[in-house]
Design a protein around this motif. Structure first.
Motif, mmCIF file in Angstrom:
data_model
loop_
_atom_site.group_PDB
_atom_site.id
_atom_site.type_symbol
_atom_site.label_atom_id
_atom_site.label_comp_id
_atom_site.label_asym_id
_atom_site.label_seq_id
_atom_site.Cartn_x
_atom_site.Cartn_y
_atom_site.Cartn_z
ATOM 1 N N ALA A 114 -0.861 -32.478 -2.283
ATOM 2 C CA ALA A 114 -0.421 -33.870 -2.167
ATOM 3 C C ALA A 114 -1.145 -34.666 -3.236
ATOM 4 N N PHE A 115 -0.446 -35.549 -3.888
ATOM 5 C CA PHE A 115 -1.093 -36.407 -4.887
ATOM 6 C C PHE A 115 -0.321 -37.711 -5.004
ATOM 7 N N ASP A 116 -1.025 -38.705 -5.503
ATOM 8 C CA ASP A 116 -0.401 -40.018 -5.694
ATOM 9 C C ASP A 116 0.037 -40.131 -7.130
ATOM 10 N N ASP A 117 1.322 -40.055 -7.380
ATOM 11 C CA ASP A 117 1.803 -40.178 -8.748
ATOM 12 C C ASP A 117 1.688 -41.643 -9.167
ATOM 13 N N LEU A 118 1.154 -41.858 -10.370
ATOM 14 C CA LEU A 118 0.904 -43.228 -10.833
ATOM 15 C C LEU A 118 2.198 -44.023 -10.986
ATOM 16 N N VAL A 119 3.315 -43.333 -11.130
ATOM 17 C CA VAL A 119 4.596 -44.020 -11.291
ATOM 18 C C VAL A 119 5.497 -43.773 -10.073
ATOM 19 N N MET A 120 5.602 -42.538 -9.669
ATOM 20 C CA MET A 120 6.574 -42.169 -8.634
ATOM 21 C C MET A 120 6.023 -42.248 -7.209
ATOM 22 N N GLY A 121 4.726 -42.560 -7.078
ATOM 23 C CA GLY A 121 4.158 -42.735 -5.740
ATOM 24 C C GLY A 121 3.743 -41.426 -5.090
ATOM 25 N N PRO A 122 3.501 -41.451 -3.775
ATOM 26 C CA PRO A 122 2.956 -40.274 -3.087
ATOM 27 C C PRO A 122 3.898 -39.067 -3.168
ATOM 28 N N GLN A 123 3.328 -37.931 -3.469
ATOM 29 C CA GLN A 123 4.106 -36.693 -3.602
ATOM 30 C C GLN A 123 3.449 -35.617 -2.752
ATOM 31 N N ARG A 124 4.280 -34.721 -2.276
ATOM 32 C CA ARG A 124 3.780 -33.558 -1.559
ATOM 33 C C ARG A 124 4.641 -32.390 -2.010
ATOM 34 N N GLN A 125 4.025 -31.421 -2.650
ATOM 35 C CA GLN A 125 4.825 -30.325 -3.217
ATOM 36 C C GLN A 125 4.230 -28.986 -2.812
ATOM 37 N N SER A 126 5.102 -28.035 -2.541
ATOM 38 C CA SER A 126 4.621 -26.688 -2.243
ATOM 39 C C SER A 126 5.042 -25.745 -3.366
ATOM 40 N N ILE A 127 4.268 -24.687 -3.494
ATOM 41 C CA ILE A 127 4.601 -23.683 -4.514
ATOM 42 C C ILE A 127 5.981 -23.084 -4.220
ATOM 43 N N GLU A 128 6.265 -22.846 -2.954
ATOM 44 C CA GLU A 128 7.581 -22.274 -2.606
ATOM 45 C C GLU A 128 8.709 -23.159 -3.126
ATOM 46 N N GLU A 129 8.600 -24.462 -2.824
ATOM 47 C CA GLU A 129 9.680 -25.377 -3.216
ATOM 48 C C GLU A 129 9.821 -25.465 -4.733
ATOM 49 N N SER A 130 8.730 -25.203 -5.448
ATOM 50 C CA SER A 130 8.811 -25.336 -6.902
ATOM 51 C C SER A 130 9.229 -24.030 -7.570
ATOM 52 N N GLY A 131 9.613 -23.036 -6.784
ATOM 53 C CA GLY A 131 10.121 -21.809 -7.391
ATOM 54 C C GLY A 131 9.311 -20.569 -7.023
ATOM 55 N N GLY A 132 8.294 -20.745 -6.166
ATOM 56 C CA GLY A 132 7.511 -19.593 -5.718
ATOM 57 C C GLY A 132 6.428 -19.198 -6.714
ATOM 58 N N ASP A 133 5.838 -18.031 -6.505
ATOM 59 C CA ASP A 133 4.763 -17.538 -7.382
ATOM 60 C C ASP A 133 5.275 -17.568 -8.824
ATOM 61 N N PHE A 134 4.592 -18.284 -9.677
ATOM 62 C CA PHE A 134 5.165 -18.534 -11.013
ATOM 63 C C PHE A 134 4.480 -17.687 -12.075
ATOM 64 N N ASN A 135 5.162 -17.593 -13.178
ATOM 65 C CA ASN A 135 4.710 -16.782 -14.289
ATOM 66 C C ASN A 135 3.621 -17.486 -15.093
ATOM 67 N N MET A 136 2.581 -16.753 -15.431
ATOM 68 C CA MET A 136 1.532 -17.324 -16.297
ATOM 69 C C MET A 136 1.504 -16.642 -17.659
ATOM 70 N N LYS A 137 1.965 -15.397 -17.669
ATOM 71 C CA LYS A 137 2.051 -14.682 -18.953
ATOM 72 C C LYS A 137 3.269 -13.774 -18.883
ATOM 73 N N ARG A 138 4.127 -13.910 -19.854
ATOM 74 C CA ARG A 138 5.344 -13.111 -19.826
ATOM 75 C C ARG A 138 5.052 -11.664 -20.189
ATOM 76 N N ALA A 139 5.992 -10.793 -19.875
ATOM 77 C CA ALA A 139 5.806 -9.375 -20.165
ATOM 78 C C ALA A 139 5.651 -9.123 -21.668
ATOM 79 N N ASP A 140 6.178 -10.019 -22.495
ATOM 80 C CA ASP A 140 6.012 -9.836 -23.949
ATOM 81 C C ASP A 140 4.714 -10.466 -24.462
ATOM 82 N N GLY A 141 3.860 -10.890 -23.538
ATOM 83 C CA GLY A 141 2.533 -11.363 -23.956
ATOM 84 C C GLY A 141 2.446 -12.868 -24.193
ATOM 85 N N ILE A 142 3.559 -13.575 -24.087
ATOM 86 C CA ILE A 142 3.534 -15.028 -24.328
ATOM 87 C C ILE A 142 2.997 -15.735 -23.083
ATOM 88 N N PHE A 143 2.000 -16.600 -23.275
ATOM 89 C CA PHE A 143 1.472 -17.367 -22.145
ATOM 90 C C PHE A 143 2.474 -18.448 -21.761
#
Ligand code: GLU
Length: 345
Positions: free
Chosen positions: A170-199
């Motif tokens: 949960a965070f207070d967006d300086l423009v959009m106001g209070p937010q509550r976001q879950s990893i699931e809703e944002s697309g689940g466990d996300f990629n940090m480094k692609r299989a081709d090595g790109i971060f």
């Protein structure tokens, strides 16, 4: 979550991707990020987000810096057209992203994923959002070490995902106001480094914001769904979270997002057509709700009265009349397009 001390100097950033010529939409983001920082006597860092090595170019970096200056904006740290400062380019920071990934691996918060985009598309049960445009169903989340070893031995390429299941921020967006976001809703466990090595953008931007001591991130509302991922990475790395402010988008006269391929709306093209940068600022400030009528204005003149409360919360669609006004062709008259936009908000 947001625990920035009130006496801390605000440290914002301009973080353009040098993958094309900057356009009015970039100018809008630069102007607003600059105003947030300057109105709080803060510092501004310029960071070149050139993770995409194929599309990024030093020519665009130079143009971006010239454009920012042409607009009457400035920055306190980072490269300048006169002095290349490679440590502010993401392409020179891969070792930092690798270290961060290693830390996350050591904490059990990063795991290899052997799914191909095709596998994920076939498994997709919910639309959109994740790295491959779908929600990641967690296929490789709980592979045993033996299963990982077997796939690795077979030579299957692995990407690295963040183990974020169940995390909510949960965070207070300086423009959009209070937010509550879950990893699931944002697309689940996300990629940090692609299989081709790109971060991934998510890892790089979080690590950079953390290491550069950024306390305030102002950027387009299209990036709002990414914020939970960045908060999760920062939290996992033990780095303080900046405050976030997601600004509405500036849309072209067809109501579409501005794109770098729309050469006629590039700042370079406007400059070549002798458009005054103070008119650009005046148009953007009017569109943002910061001034009452379109007039040529220097960014510095907007600092004193700037307040996030005055900022519009809705996207602004440029009108033909705006474009004519930019070129000095319908001086002084307030056009109906602007009124229409105001009625929408
Ligand atoms: N480099 C991104 C862009 O140019 C901005 C990312 C961010 O502000 O977090 O759109």
């Amino acid at each position: 979550m947001q625990t920035q001390g009130r006496n801390m100097t605000v440290r914002g950033r301009l973080a353009p991707s040098p993958t094309g010529m900057a356009h009015l939409g970039n100018a809008w983001a630069f102007l607003l990020a600059w105003l947030f920082v300057r109105s709080q006597n803060g510092e501004l860092v310029l960071r070149m987000e050139d993770l995409d090595l194929e599309r990024s170019s030093p020519v665009y970096m130079q143009m971006l810096m010239s454009d920012i200056r042409w607009l009457g904006l400035d920055w306190d740290e980072g490269p300048t057209p006169e002095r290349e400062l490679a440590s502010w380019h993401q392409s020179n920071r891969f070792h930092l992203y690798e270290d961060a990934l290693q830390t996350l691996r050591d904490k059990g918060l990063a795991y290899p994923c052997f799914c191909s985009r095709k596998d994920l598309r076939m498994l997709a049960s919910a639309p959109h959002l994740g790295d491959a445009g779908i929600v990641y169903p967690g296929t490789c989340r709980n592979l045993t070490p033996a299963e990982v070893a077997e796939r690795t031995q077979k030579g299957l390429p692995a990407s690295w995902r963040f183990r974020g299941q169940g995390r909510v921020f949960a965070f207070d967006d300086l423009v959009m106001g209070p937010q509550r976001q879950s990893i699931e809703e944002s697309g689940g466990d996300f990629n940090m480094k692609r299989a081709d090595g790109i971060f991934s953008y998510q890892l790089a931007v979080s690590v950079d914001d953390g290491l550069m001591g950024i306390t305030q991130v102002i950027r387009g509302r299209d990036i709002l769904p990414s914020t939970v991922r960045q908060l999760a990475i920062l939290d996992a790395l033990g780095m303080p979270a900046p405050e976030y402010g997601h600004i509405p988008l500036l849309l072209d006269t067809d109501g579409e997002r501005l794109a770098k391929r729309q050469a006629s709306l590039s700042l370079e093209a406007l400059r070549t057509r002798n458009v005054s940068p103070w008119r650009v600022t005046g148009l953007l400030a009017r569109a943002a709700g910061l001034i009452d009528r379109k007039e040529a204005v220097h960014p510095g003149d907007l600092v004193q009265n700037f307040s996030p409360d005055r900022l519009t919360r809705t996207d602004y669609t440029l009108t033909q009349a705006d474009m004519l006004w930019l070129e000095g062709k319908n001086n002084g008259t307030e056009d109906t397009g602007t009124e229409d936009n105001r009625r929408l908000s």
